[in-house]
Design a protein around this motif. Structure first.
Motif, PDB file in Angstrom:
ATOM      1  N   ASP A   1       0.812  -1.219   0.000  1.00 19.13           N
ATOM      2  CA  ASP A   1       0.000   0.000   0.000  1.00 19.13           C
ATOM      3  C   ASP A   1       0.843   1.265   0.000  1.00 19.13           C
ATOM      4  O   ASP A   1       0.318   2.367   0.151  1.00 19.13           O
ATOM      5  N   ARG A   2       2.137   1.115  -0.183  1.00 19.81           N
ATOM      6  CA  ARG A   2       3.012   2.292  -0.273  1.00 19.81           C
ATOM      7  C   ARG A   2       2.740   3.014  -1.593  1.00 19.81           C
ATOM      8  O   ARG A   2       2.763   2.406  -2.671  1.00 19.81           O
ATOM      9  N   PRO A   3       2.455   4.319  -1.569  1.00 22.16           N
ATOM     10  CA  PRO A   3       2.224   5.052  -2.817  1.00 22.16           C
ATOM     11  C   PRO A   3       3.525   5.283  -3.577  1.00 22.16           C
ATOM     12  O   PRO A   3       4.572   5.534  -2.982  1.00 22.16           O
TER      13      PRO A   3
ATOM     14  N   GLY B   1      -3.952   6.546  -7.541  1.00 28.21           N
ATOM     15  CA  GLY B   1      -2.547   6.542  -7.935  1.00 28.21           C
ATOM     16  C   GLY B   1      -1.974   5.136  -7.952  1.00 28.21           C
ATOM     17  O   GLY B   1      -2.701   4.142  -7.919  1.00 28.21           O
ATOM     18  N   THR B   2      -0.651   5.051  -7.985  1.00 23.84           N
ATOM     19  CA  THR B   2       0.043   3.767  -8.036  1.00 23.84           C
ATOM     20  C   THR B   2       0.494   3.384  -6.640  1.00 23.84           C
ATOM     21  O   THR B   2       1.157   4.158  -5.959  1.00 23.84           O
ATOM     22  N   ARG B   3       0.135   2.180  -6.242  1.00 22.90           N
ATOM     23  CA  ARG B   3       0.489   1.703  -4.908  1.00 22.90           C
ATOM     24  C   ARG B   3       1.059   0.285  -4.976  1.00 22.90           C
ATOM     25  O   ARG B   3       0.731  -0.480  -5.877  1.00 22.90           O
TER      26      ARG B   3
END
Length: 294
Positions: free
Chosen positions: A85-87, A124-126
């Motif tokens: 779940d880190r962006p 966004g990208t996670r």
């Protein structure tokens, strides 16, 4: 000696040689030189974890900046440096690694195809959790094998090989193709010669070719689809997981037994010889029994 064997031996003379002993894993050239890698300065602030790229580079299937950015970000995700779940902000990545938006965009698409990240509108990208990763992807296998999950990855590869290769050996005995049979014999001959010369690189190449040919000979497309697992296992081997990890006379003899059994159409013999080759790792004994003596 066949033309193929002569060609491989000639090409190998210019390569680095020397059988690897315990603790010499880094002698195998899985990546390019440091000069070929993307520059990665230490990051300041809350995103400084993204600057820690000092891990062993894996054999990225890409080329140039794009391939190396995939490699570096992939390693960092698989190692846990970038947790679930880190962006991942494309603009930040491009700035920190000094690459274009196009390179970042294409790299993230590759990682998304591997199940490592997801990109959604307004989110966004996670980074995705491990349960979403394509754990059969050769790159992910390699990244796991050289990261904190090294022992688990190699044990799992060994268990998968115990499932795939003995069956492939049995099936291959029923598919007589003289050209492939001869190539298997050639690979055994090359392995024996490489062992005598102390040429681990040629040995490993012939070893990988042998196992790839055997799976092709089995005539099962689903097994063939899994052949990448075997190739990855041979590339990342470095612990006492299988008989192919270290070039030795026993490994050559077992390969020869397999080739002889296949040539004779002896499926049971080929399967038994393959099980003897795949020396059991202590952790694997819980899953599959040690091969019986015949």
């Amino acid at each position: 000696m066949s033309t193929l064997a002569h060609t491989m031996m000639t090409a190998a003379r210019s390569a680095d040689s020397g059988l690897a002993g315990p603790g010499e894993l880094d002698r195998y050239p899985y990546a390019g030189s440091p000069a070929d890698r993307v520059g990665a300065p230490v990051w300041d602030g809350p995103d400084q974890d993204l600057g820690r790229v000092g891990r062993r580079p894996a054999g990225s299937r890409g080329r140039g900046l794009h391939g190396q950015l995939v490699q570096q970000l992939g390693q960092m995700i698989v190692s846990g440096d970038l947790g679930a779940d880190r962006p991942l902000v494309p603009e930040e990545i491009g700035q920190r690694f000094e690459v274009s938006r196009t390179v970042v965009r294409e790299s993230l698409r590759v990682l998304e195809a591997k199940g490592l990240v997801s990109a959604r509108p307004n989110v966004g990208t996670r980074v995705r959790p491990v349960s979403d990763w394509n754990l059969l992807d050769p790159d992910i296998i390699e990244w796991r094998a050289f990261g904190p999950q090294r022992d688990d990855q190699r044990r799992e590869l060994s268990e998968m090989r115990w499932t795939i290769e003995p069956l492939a050996a049995r099936l291959a005995a029923g598919h007589g193709r003289d050209d492939v049979q001869q190539r298997l014999v050639d690979m055994v001959e090359i392995m024996g010669h490489a062992l005598g010369q102390g040429d681990s690189i040629t040995f490993s190449r012939a070893d990988a070719e042998f196992h790839s040919l055997l799976i092709q000979l089995a005539g099962n497309r689903m097994l063939e689809h899994l052949s990448g697992i075997v190739s990855a296992a041979l590339q990342v081997s470095g612990g006492p997981v299988t008989g192919c990890d270290r070039p030795n006379e026993s490994a050559v003899a077992h390969h020869a037994r397999i080739a002889d059994a296949l040539a004779a159409g002896d499926g049971s013999g080929a399967e038994a010889a393959m099980r003897q080759l795949l020396v059991v790792h202590p952790e694997v004994e819980r899953v599959v029994p040690a091969p019986r003596e015949h």
